[in-house]
Design an enzyme around this catalytic site. Structure first.
Site, PDB file in Angstrom:
ATOM      1  N   CYS A 136      35.487  -3.248   1.857  1.00  0.00           N
ATOM      2  CA  CYS A 136      34.240  -3.738   2.451  1.00  0.00           C
ATOM      3  C   CYS A 136      34.202  -3.417   3.942  1.00  0.00           C
ATOM      4  O   CYS A 136      34.827  -4.101   4.754  1.00  0.00           O
ATOM      5  CB  CYS A 136      34.128  -5.251   2.223  1.00  0.00           C
ATOM      6  SG  CYS A 136      32.674  -5.997   2.971  1.00  0.00           S
ATOM      7  N   CYS A 139      32.730  -6.131   6.146  1.00  0.00           N
ATOM      8  CA  CYS A 139      33.627  -7.277   6.375  1.00  0.00           C
ATOM      9  C   CYS A 139      34.723  -6.918   7.381  1.00  0.00           C
ATOM     10  O   CYS A 139      35.056  -7.718   8.247  1.00  0.00           O
ATOM     11  CB  CYS A 139      34.319  -7.700   5.085  1.00  0.00           C
ATOM     12  SG  CYS A 139      33.207  -7.908   3.692  1.00  0.00           S
ATOM     13  N   ASP A 140      35.297  -5.739   7.250  1.00  0.00           N
ATOM     14  CA  ASP A 140      36.545  -5.454   7.973  1.00  0.00           C
ATOM     15  C   ASP A 140      36.446  -4.351   9.030  1.00  0.00           C
ATOM     16  O   ASP A 140      37.405  -4.116   9.758  1.00  0.00           O
ATOM     17  CB  ASP A 140      37.640  -5.063   6.953  1.00  0.00           C
ATOM     18  CG  ASP A 140      37.945  -6.227   6.011  1.00  0.00           C
ATOM     19  OD1 ASP A 140      37.850  -7.380   6.456  1.00  0.00           O
ATOM     20  OD2 ASP A 140      38.257  -5.970   4.837  1.00  0.00           O
TER      21      ASP A 140
HETATM   22  C1  LIG Z   1      39.065  -8.629   0.350  1.00  0.00           C
HETATM   23  C2  LIG Z   1      37.650  -9.085   0.577  1.00  0.00           C
HETATM   24  C3  LIG Z   1      37.265  -9.481   1.859  1.00  0.00           C
HETATM   25  C4  LIG Z   1      35.954  -9.916   2.076  1.00  0.00           C
HETATM   26  N1  LIG Z   1      35.618 -10.326   3.332  1.00  0.00           N
HETATM   27  C5  LIG Z   1      34.391 -10.814   3.557  1.00  0.00           C
HETATM   28  C6  LIG Z   1      34.014 -11.304   4.850  1.00  0.00           C
HETATM   29  O1  LIG Z   1      34.811 -11.268   5.792  1.00  0.00           O
HETATM   30  N2  LIG Z   1      32.763 -11.792   4.983  1.00  0.00           N
HETATM   31  C7  LIG Z   1      31.849 -11.815   3.959  1.00  0.00           C
HETATM   32  O2  LIG Z   1      30.736 -12.298   4.157  1.00  0.00           O
HETATM   33  N3  LIG Z   1      32.166 -11.338   2.739  1.00  0.00           N
HETATM   34  C8  LIG Z   1      33.393 -10.843   2.508  1.00  0.00           C
HETATM   35  N4  LIG Z   1      33.720 -10.344   1.286  1.00  0.00           N
HETATM   36  C9  LIG Z   1      32.673 -10.314   0.238  1.00  0.00           C
HETATM   37  C10 LIG Z   1      32.532 -11.712  -0.389  1.00  0.00           C
HETATM   38  O3  LIG Z   1      33.791 -12.126  -0.831  1.00  0.00           O
HETATM   39  C11 LIG Z   1      31.556 -11.685  -1.532  1.00  0.00           C
HETATM   40  O4  LIG Z   1      30.307 -11.163  -1.108  1.00  0.00           O
HETATM   41  C12 LIG Z   1      31.325 -13.081  -2.090  1.00  0.00           C
HETATM   42  O5  LIG Z   1      32.540 -13.688  -2.443  1.00  0.00           O
HETATM   43  C13 LIG Z   1      30.418 -13.052  -3.314  1.00  0.00           C
HETATM   44  O6  LIG Z   1      30.310 -14.342  -3.765  1.00  0.00           O
HETATM   45  P1  LIG Z   1      29.853 -14.697  -5.248  1.00  0.00           P
HETATM   46  O7  LIG Z   1      29.685 -16.165  -5.255  1.00  0.00           O
HETATM   47  O8  LIG Z   1      28.713 -13.864  -5.657  1.00  0.00           O
HETATM   48  O9  LIG Z   1      31.037 -14.281  -6.216  1.00  0.00           O
HETATM   49  P2  LIG Z   1      32.617 -14.109  -6.129  1.00  0.00           P
HETATM   50  O10 LIG Z   1      33.200 -14.543  -4.846  1.00  0.00           O
HETATM   51  O11 LIG Z   1      32.858 -12.738  -6.615  1.00  0.00           O
HETATM   52  O12 LIG Z   1      33.093 -15.143  -7.245  1.00  0.00           O
HETATM   53  C14 LIG Z   1      32.788 -14.937  -8.578  1.00  0.00           C
HETATM   54  C15 LIG Z   1      33.224 -16.155  -9.343  1.00  0.00           C
HETATM   55  O13 LIG Z   1      32.797 -16.043 -10.692  1.00  0.00           O
HETATM   56  C16 LIG Z   1      33.849 -16.440 -11.547  1.00  0.00           C
HETATM   57  N5  LIG Z   1      33.623 -15.798 -12.842  1.00  0.00           N
HETATM   58  C17 LIG Z   1      33.524 -14.476 -13.135  1.00  0.00           C
HETATM   59  N6  LIG Z   1      33.322 -14.302 -14.443  1.00  0.00           N
HETATM   60  C18 LIG Z   1      33.271 -15.545 -14.996  1.00  0.00           C
HETATM   61  C19 LIG Z   1      33.096 -16.037 -16.318  1.00  0.00           C
HETATM   62  N7  LIG Z   1      32.909 -15.208 -17.357  1.00  0.00           N
HETATM   63  N8  LIG Z   1      33.113 -17.385 -16.509  1.00  0.00           N
HETATM   64  C20 LIG Z   1      33.286 -18.229 -15.464  1.00  0.00           C
HETATM   65  N9  LIG Z   1      33.450 -17.824 -14.195  1.00  0.00           N
HETATM   66  C21 LIG Z   1      33.449 -16.487 -13.974  1.00  0.00           C
HETATM   67  C22 LIG Z   1      35.125 -16.035 -10.824  1.00  0.00           C
HETATM   68  O14 LIG Z   1      36.241 -16.782 -11.291  1.00  0.00           O
HETATM   69  C23 LIG Z   1      34.736 -16.377  -9.397  1.00  0.00           C
HETATM   70  O15 LIG Z   1      34.988 -17.727  -9.150  1.00  0.00           O
HETATM   71  C24 LIG Z   1      35.018  -9.924   1.022  1.00  0.00           C
HETATM   72  C25 LIG Z   1      35.400  -9.504  -0.260  1.00  0.00           C
HETATM   73  C26 LIG Z   1      36.699  -9.087  -0.483  1.00  0.00           C
HETATM   74  C27 LIG Z   1      37.106  -8.646  -1.871  1.00  0.00           C
END
Ligand SMILES: Cc1cc2nc3c(=O)[nH]c(=O)nc-3n(C[C@H](O)[C@H](O)[C@H](O)COP(=O)(O)OP(=O)(O)OC[C@H]3O[C@@H](n4cnc5c(N)ncnc54)[C@H](O)[C@@H]3O)c2cc1C
Length: 311
Positions: A136, A139-140
């Site tokens: 990302c 992010c980084d």
């Molecule tokens: C290494 C890294 C660093 C990052 N740094 C930043 C940053 O500094 N700033 C920033 O804004 N963003 C950052 N991001 C991006 C950010 O993490 C994501 O945009 C954000 O987490 C997305 O949130 P979300 O709620 O859509 O899903 P996610 O965080 O992807 O969570 C998905 C959830 O769904 C659950 N899930 C999936 N399938 C199922 C299922 N079938 N049944 C039940 N539960 C399920 C998982 O267990 C998880 O809890 C980073 C991402 C990564 C990988």
């Protein structure tokens, strides 16, 4: 199979899911949230979050998600371990199977299952995770100001990430497996005309090295049909831009998705084409993929669910 009826079911425990739970709980929807295999979502895999508003000193990803969880619990959201393993959204109440052993019948559903970045599958990507390997740039990228970075990929996202990083880094290598870029013409031109970006066509990254985080990448350059050249390139950061996989498989028979699997919603809203079923966060967002945008759409989805239940 055991069946339970709920007003609002939230699937996923990233910023989108927990934010939806906070809003839904405060609106008296008694939300039930299943956390999936990665409680806290993607942010639990990173160190510091420096771009989420409200944390002037930054905050660790794990701490931020723990705080969001506690906030959702404080308003009575029912947070549970469990994975949604099957879905039937053909008619209301919608049925979601949890861990293949229980069925939740829900009047509204908020899908917040996120998306996972694709990696090349190198052992070194794991070894240097958070120590020079990132998927990302938004992010980084900030950590690589005036440094040398490499971006892997040849599509629009890779070109976008390379262009973004060129605004921060001193030099950007774009590592492309094919002899051409797959990106749109305009993105190709942007990359080719940027003097900080050097495109390495027909190159494969096969490993990383460094004693203190990433210090370089092992490359293989294809030369003609059967020949190849191996060499090392000094870099400080290694960015993957070879795509993401949205966690939308079980919903695909019912909601519209794009060719990658991102859930399509009515523009500007988290509404899917199934009434009362909403999608929030990265699972429906091929563009921004940030914690703040995921949280925002989680909020929107909960407000939509509340209004849907009023009708
Ligand atoms: C290494 C890294 C660093 C990052 N740094 C930043 C940053 O500094 N700033 C920033 O804004 N963003 C950052 N991001 C991006 C950010 O993490 C994501 O945009 C954000 O987490 C997305 O949130 P979300 O709620 O859509 O899903 P996610 O965080 O992807 O969570 C998905 C959830 O769904 C659950 N899930 C999936 N399938 C199922 C299922 N079938 N049944 C039940 N539960 C399920 C998982 O267990 C998880 O809890 C980073 C991402 C990564 C990988």
């Amino acid at each position: 199979m055991e069946t339970e009826k709920v007003k609002c079911l939230i699937i996923g425990s990233g910023p989108a899911g927990y934010t939806a739970a906070i809003y839904a709980a405060r609106a008296n929807l008694s939300p039930v949230l299943y956390e999936g295999l990665q409680p806290g979502g993607q942010l639990t895999t990173t160190t510091d979050i420096e771009n989420f508003p409200g944390y002037p000193e930054g905050i660790s990803g794990t701490q931020m998600m723990e705080d969001l969880r506690k906030q959702a619990e404080r308003f009575g959201a029912d947070l549970r371990f469990g994975v949604a393993t099957a879905a039937d959204l053909s008619k209301s109440p919608y049925k979601i199977t949890i861990d293949e052993e229980k069925v939740i019948e829900a009047q509204t559903i908020i899908i917040a299952t996120g998306a996972a970045a694709k990696y090349l599958g190198l052992e070194d990507e794991k070894k240097y995770a958070g120590m020079g390997v990132s998927a990302c740039a938004t992010c980084d990228g900030f950590f690589y100001r005036k440094k040398v970075v490499a971006v892997v990929g040849g599509g629009d996202t890779a070109c976008e990430e390379a262009s973004y990083l060129a605004g921060l880094a001193s030099k950007v290598y774009l590592i492309v497996r094919k002899p051409f870029l797959r990106a749109s013409k305009i993105m190709q031109e942007r990359v080719m005309n940027n003097e900080k970006i050097e495109v390495l066509f027909e190159h494969n990254a096969v490993g990383l090295y460094g004693d203190n985080g990433v210090e370089g990448v092992h490359l293989v350059k294809r030369m003609g049909e059967s020949d190849e050249q191996r060499y090392d390139l000094a870099i400080d950061g290694f960015f993957l831009a070879i795509g993401h996989k949205p966690n939308s498989d079980i919903f695909k028979p019912y909601v519209d998705t794009d060719e990658t699997g991102y859930i399509l919603t009515e523009p500007g809203t988290p509404r899917t084409k199934v009434p009362g079923v909403f999608a929030a966060g990265d699972v429906a967002d091929p563009h921004y993929r940030q914690a703040i945008t995921a949280a925002a759409t989680g909020c929107m989805a909960a407000i939509e669910a509340e209004r849907f239940l009023l009708n």
